[in-house]
Motif scaffolding. Structure first.
Motif, PDB file in Angstrom:
ATOM      1  N   THR A 191       0.739  -1.305   0.224  1.00 54.71           N
ATOM      2  CA  THR A 191       0.114   0.131   0.148  1.00 54.71           C
ATOM      3  C   THR A 191       0.816   1.177  -0.051  1.00 54.71           C
ATOM      4  OG1 THR A 191       0.091   0.104   2.517  1.00 54.71           O
ATOM      5  CG2 THR A 191      -1.710  -1.140   1.432  1.00 54.71           C
ATOM      6  N   ARG A 192       0.304   2.443  -0.409  1.00 51.06           N
ATOM      7  CA  ARG A 192       0.829   3.747  -0.706  1.00 51.06           C
ATOM      8  C   ARG A 192       1.297   4.165   0.843  1.00 51.06           C
ATOM      9  NH1 ARG A 192      -3.225   7.410  -2.834  1.00 51.06           N
ATOM     10  NH2 ARG A 192      -3.570   7.573  -0.575  1.00 51.06           N
ATOM     11  N   GLU A 193       0.597   3.574   1.898  1.00 49.50           N
ATOM     12  CA  GLU A 193       0.813   3.972   3.143  1.00 49.50           C
ATOM     13  C   GLU A 193       2.029   3.354   4.021  1.00 49.50           C
ATOM     14  OE1 GLU A 193      -2.159   3.187   2.117  1.00 49.50           O
ATOM     15  OE2 GLU A 193      -3.212   5.019   2.263  1.00 49.50           O
ATOM     16  N   THR A 194       2.355   2.233   3.388  1.00 50.91           N
ATOM     17  CA  THR A 194       3.382   1.380   3.786  1.00 50.91           C
ATOM     18  C   THR A 194       4.357   1.824   3.299  1.00 50.91           C
ATOM     19  OG1 THR A 194       2.137  -0.772   4.191  1.00 50.91           O
ATOM     20  CG2 THR A 194       4.775  -0.855   3.851  1.00 50.91           C
ATOM     21  N   VAL A 195       4.469   2.405   2.049  1.00 51.21           N
ATOM     22  CA  VAL A 195       5.616   2.975   1.252  1.00 51.21           C
ATOM     23  C   VAL A 195       6.026   4.338   2.243  1.00 51.21           C
ATOM     24  CG1 VAL A 195       6.727   4.100  -0.763  1.00 51.21           C
ATOM     25  CG2 VAL A 195       5.101   2.026  -0.975  1.00 51.21           C
ATOM     26  N   ALA A 196       5.060   5.055   2.257  1.00 47.47           N
ATOM     27  CA  ALA A 196       5.259   6.283   3.059  1.00 47.47           C
ATOM     28  C   ALA A 196       5.874   6.050   4.516  1.00 47.47           C
ATOM     29  CB  ALA A 196       3.818   7.025   3.386  1.00 47.47           C
ATOM     30  N   ARG A 197       5.535   4.991   5.242  1.00 47.76           N
ATOM     31  CA  ARG A 197       5.925   4.782   6.554  1.00 47.76           C
ATOM     32  C   ARG A 197       7.625   4.424   6.285  1.00 47.76           C
ATOM     33  NH1 ARG A 197       6.195   0.279   8.389  1.00 47.76           N
ATOM     34  NH2 ARG A 197       4.308  -0.657   7.245  1.00 47.76           N
ATOM     35  N   VAL A 198       7.772   3.586   5.542  1.00 44.11           N
ATOM     36  CA  VAL A 198       9.277   3.080   5.127  1.00 44.11           C
ATOM     37  C   VAL A 198      10.056   4.374   4.878  1.00 44.11           C
ATOM     38  CG1 VAL A 198      10.660   1.585   4.002  1.00 44.11           C
ATOM     39  CG2 VAL A 198       8.415   0.765   4.547  1.00 44.11           C
ATOM     40  N   MET A 199       9.662   5.090   3.952  1.00 40.58           N
ATOM     41  CA  MET A 199      10.345   6.154   3.585  1.00 40.58           C
ATOM     42  C   MET A 199      10.575   7.241   4.696  1.00 40.58           C
ATOM     43  SD  MET A 199      11.186   6.050   0.487  1.00 40.58           S
ATOM     44  CE  MET A 199      10.754   5.434  -1.204  1.00 40.58           C
ATOM     45  N   SER A 200       9.661   7.473   5.662  1.00 40.85           N
ATOM     46  CA  SER A 200      10.016   8.236   6.766  1.00 40.85           C
ATOM     47  C   SER A 200      10.992   7.736   7.787  1.00 40.85           C
ATOM     48  CB  SER A 200       8.545   8.534   7.761  1.00 40.85           C
ATOM     49  OG  SER A 200       7.787   8.889   6.850  1.00 40.85           O
ATOM     50  N   ASP A 201      10.747   6.369   7.874  1.00 41.05           N
ATOM     51  CA  ASP A 201      11.724   5.515   8.518  1.00 41.05           C
ATOM     52  C   ASP A 201      13.189   5.650   8.176  1.00 41.05           C
ATOM     53  OD1 ASP A 201      11.972   3.762  10.830  1.00 41.05           O
ATOM     54  OD2 ASP A 201      12.691   2.468   9.449  1.00 41.05           O
ATOM     55  N   LEU A 202      13.376   5.610   7.080  1.00 38.74           N
ATOM     56  CA  LEU A 202      14.603   5.871   6.164  1.00 38.74           C
ATOM     57  C   LEU A 202      15.241   7.052   6.164  1.00 38.74           C
ATOM     58  CD1 LEU A 202      14.164   3.631   2.975  1.00 38.74           C
ATOM     59  CD2 LEU A 202      15.477   3.091   4.962  1.00 38.74           C
ATOM     60  N   ALA A 203      14.469   7.948   6.362  1.00 38.44           N
ATOM     61  CA  ALA A 203      14.739   9.458   6.393  1.00 38.44           C
ATOM     62  C   ALA A 203      15.310   9.720   8.033  1.00 38.44           C
ATOM     63  CB  ALA A 203      13.604  10.531   6.202  1.00 38.44           C
ATOM     64  N   ARG A 204      14.454   9.143   8.923  1.00 40.16           N
ATOM     65  CA  ARG A 204      14.845   9.519  10.332  1.00 40.16           C
ATOM     66  C   ARG A 204      16.358   8.731  10.834  1.00 40.16           C
ATOM     67  NH1 ARG A 204       9.904   8.024  12.058  1.00 40.16           N
ATOM     68  NH2 ARG A 204      10.404   5.889  12.123  1.00 40.16           N
ATOM     69  N   LYS A 205      16.573   7.628   9.937  1.00 45.78           N
ATOM     70  CA  LYS A 205      17.744   6.940  10.113  1.00 45.78           C
ATOM     71  C   LYS A 205      18.981   7.573   9.491  1.00 45.78           C
ATOM     72  CE  LYS A 205      15.827   2.323  11.212  1.00 45.78           C
ATOM     73  NZ  LYS A 205      15.306   1.084  10.595  1.00 45.78           N
ATOM     74  N   GLY A 206      18.656   8.713   8.595  1.00 44.61           N
ATOM     75  CA  GLY A 206      19.647   9.313   7.875  1.00 44.61           C
ATOM     76  C   GLY A 206      20.244   8.627   6.690  1.00 44.61           C
ATOM     77  N   ILE A 207      19.323   7.638   6.141  1.00 41.57           N
ATOM     78  CA  ILE A 207      19.703   6.826   5.069  1.00 41.57           C
ATOM     79  C   ILE A 207      19.261   7.445   3.721  1.00 41.57           C
ATOM     80  CG2 ILE A 207      19.493   4.685   3.901  1.00 41.57           C
ATOM     81  CD1 ILE A 207      18.949   3.218   6.738  1.00 41.57           C
ATOM     82  N   VAL A 208      18.150   8.103   3.714  1.00 41.09           N
ATOM     83  CA  VAL A 208      17.712   9.025   2.698  1.00 41.09           C
ATOM     84  C   VAL A 208      17.254  10.455   3.122  1.00 41.09           C
ATOM     85  CG1 VAL A 208      16.610   7.001   1.524  1.00 41.09           C
ATOM     86  CG2 VAL A 208      15.207   8.651   2.889  1.00 41.09           C
ATOM     87  N   GLU A 209      17.374  11.318   2.212  1.00 45.60           N
ATOM     88  CA  GLU A 209      17.046  12.615   2.355  1.00 45.60           C
ATOM     89  C   GLU A 209      16.263  13.434   1.357  1.00 45.60           C
ATOM     90  OE1 GLU A 209      19.914  15.656   4.254  1.00 45.60           O
ATOM     91  OE2 GLU A 209      19.476  16.485   2.514  1.00 45.60           O
ATOM     92  N   ARG A 210      14.995  13.666   1.812  1.00 49.47           N
ATOM     93  CA  ARG A 210      14.251  14.244   0.719  1.00 49.47           C
ATOM     94  C   ARG A 210      14.426  15.704   0.672  1.00 49.47           C
ATOM     95  NH1 ARG A 210       8.359  12.872  -0.680  1.00 49.47           N
ATOM     96  NH2 ARG A 210       7.823  14.765  -1.877  1.00 49.47           N
ATOM     97  N   GLN A 211      14.883  16.128  -0.684  1.00 50.19           N
ATOM     98  CA  GLN A 211      15.084  17.253  -1.118  1.00 50.19           C
ATOM     99  C   GLN A 211      13.804  18.006  -1.962  1.00 50.19           C
ATOM    100  OE1 GLN A 211      19.322  17.399  -2.854  1.00 50.19           O
ATOM    101  NE2 GLN A 211      20.182  17.223  -0.568  1.00 50.19           N
ATOM    102  N   LYS A 212      14.162  19.184  -2.397  1.00 47.55           N
ATOM    103  CA  LYS A 212      12.948  19.780  -3.157  1.00 47.55           C
ATOM    104  C   LYS A 212      12.585  18.933  -4.220  1.00 47.55           C
ATOM    105  CE  LYS A 212      11.829  24.259  -5.208  1.00 47.55           C
ATOM    106  NZ  LYS A 212      12.280  25.212  -6.093  1.00 47.55           N
ATOM    107  N   ASP A 213      13.594  18.669  -5.196  1.00 41.63           N
ATOM    108  CA  ASP A 213      13.008  17.996  -6.255  1.00 41.63           C
ATOM    109  C   ASP A 213      13.977  16.410  -6.555  1.00 41.63           C
ATOM    110  OD1 ASP A 213      15.711  18.814  -6.712  1.00 41.63           O
ATOM    111  OD2 ASP A 213      15.205  19.729  -8.835  1.00 41.63           O
ATOM    112  N   ALA A 214      14.431  16.053  -5.362  1.00 44.67           N
ATOM    113  CA  ALA A 214      15.272  14.806  -5.579  1.00 44.67           C
ATOM    114  C   ALA A 214      15.191  14.119  -4.200  1.00 44.67           C
ATOM    115  CB  ALA A 214      16.748  14.957  -6.054  1.00 44.67           C
ATOM    116  N   LEU A 215      14.897  12.636  -4.240  1.00 45.20           N
ATOM    117  CA  LEU A 215      15.442  11.769  -3.104  1.00 45.20           C
ATOM    118  C   LEU A 215      16.953  11.573  -2.989  1.00 45.20           C
ATOM    119  CD1 LEU A 215      13.849  10.674  -0.727  1.00 45.20           C
ATOM    120  CD2 LEU A 215      13.773   8.460  -2.207  1.00 45.20           C
ATOM    121  N   VAL A 216      17.849  11.997  -1.995  1.00 46.36           N
ATOM    122  CA  VAL A 216      19.110  11.503  -1.995  1.00 46.36           C
ATOM    123  C   VAL A 216      19.344  10.429  -1.121  1.00 46.36           C
ATOM    124  CG1 VAL A 216      21.467  12.228  -1.452  1.00 46.36           C
ATOM    125  CG2 VAL A 216      19.679  13.973  -2.315  1.00 46.36           C
TER     126      VAL A 216
END
Lengths: 233, 233
Positions: A191-216
């Protein structure tokens, strides 16, 4: 200046790269040419056509729908690709639907002419076989992932495969545009909700960072470890 | 009487049925021939061979293992079938392992000779393409089932496909031997316990009956309805 988009050519179609200019011209003449708008359906799963289609410009999505309307994405195709080869080869009903993701110029060749072409060009036949082998391999991996990984892990694996396409130094990857959560969900069957949750989790752990027009992806190595730990690659 | 099993012939291999006797004889001579015992491994997923294999006698299973050792079955092959064609076509690593389910006589042909054969016999090429298309279709259906059905429904669907192979009158089907629960579990990616529970439930509802040496589907129509209701066929 003449716009490139108005020239109907199959010269960039990878499956046909073995054909010489004269042969390409014949195929071009035998094709039907059509421009589809964004979101327009190109193949309806329940139609009985069996043409093969070539993506001349634009992008298209191969997709299936469950009884409850859930969308399962199989592939996104870019210019130079082809689709619809299964029915063109075996004459059976379509295995999936295909829709334009943006305005797309598409050429379609009737099944009998396509079969004649591959029978008389063994190199095209071999190329098509390699492509079909690739589809079987991709499906096998997906079946393994669906059978043995949790949805979280499948989201990680999808993100890793996006990152690998753009990584330069093996340490970070800049994914542009930012992946749409519903697209990821449709590719890994969650589900989209699961993806959103996993992405937040990865951001919190410093593995990804959401920038204005890119996911790093800032820690590609850690993401790789997370996927390898469950897939055993 | 001469035993059929000692004659090494490829005459019954479906992929090669277009070859005449002289051509078959050449392929037979170029093959390596080997007998494998029950449970013996024929292809190790991590080996780097890329032969194609023909099943002359016996039965084999195409299978993959998760990191935790869970077995995922892709196909069971009978005499006349072939396997290992992906690596023989594209030269990439094996996508799965293959093991003998019972004593099996297997012929294997090196990849370069196989490719030469399909390049010079367009009809074999087309047959192989149809087979690859079948593998893609089967995988697509399995991905849809894994993505959208519960484990219970997948067991029903597996049972239905076994029943359809043997049904004569569309009302009942006698499946022999009785399906092994761990085999069903491996085909639909669930646990043996779930299969046992679903089978008991079907028996309690009078849809199946376990006899001494067969599983009888007594109400095939109801089983079909149960699968159609979730798959939307």
């Amino acid at each position: 200046m003449r716009r490139k988009s108005v020239v109907d050519t199959l010269r960039e179609i990878r499956l046909l790269s073995e054909l010489d200019d004269g042969e390409i011209a014949v195929v071009e003449k035998n094709c039907r040419w059509k421009t589809y708008g964004a979101s327009e359906q190109i193949i309806d799963q329940h139609s009985d056509s069996n043409d093969i289609f070539f993506v001349v410009s634009g992008r298209v999505r191969v997709v299936n729908y469950s009884l409850l309307g859930r969308e399962i994405t199989f592939d996104d195709l870019e210019p130079g690709g082809h689709f619809g080869e299964l029915a063109a080869i075996d004459g059976l009903p379509r295995s999936a639907s295909v829709m334009a993701l943006e305005e797309a110029r598409i050429a379609s060749l009737p099944s009998d002419q396509f079969q004649r072409m591959i029978l008389s060009h063994p190199k095209i036949a071999l190329k098509l076989m390699k492509h079909l082998a690739y589809l079987v391999r991709t499906s096998t991996l997906r079946i393994m992932d669906l059978s043995t990984l949790g949805a979280n892990n499948r989201v990680h694996a999808d993100l890793l495969s996006l990152a690998r396409k753009v990584t330069k130094d093996d340490m970070t990857a800049v994914i542009q545009p930012i992946p749409v959560h519903s697209d990821v969900a449709s590719r890994v069957s969650t589900t989209r909700e699961t993806v959103a949750r996993v992405m937040s989790d990865l951001a919190r752990k410093g593995i990804v960072e959401r920038q204005k027009d890119a996911l790093v992806v800032k820690d590609l190595e850690r993401l790789e470890d997370m996927v390898e730990d469950v897939r055993g690659e």
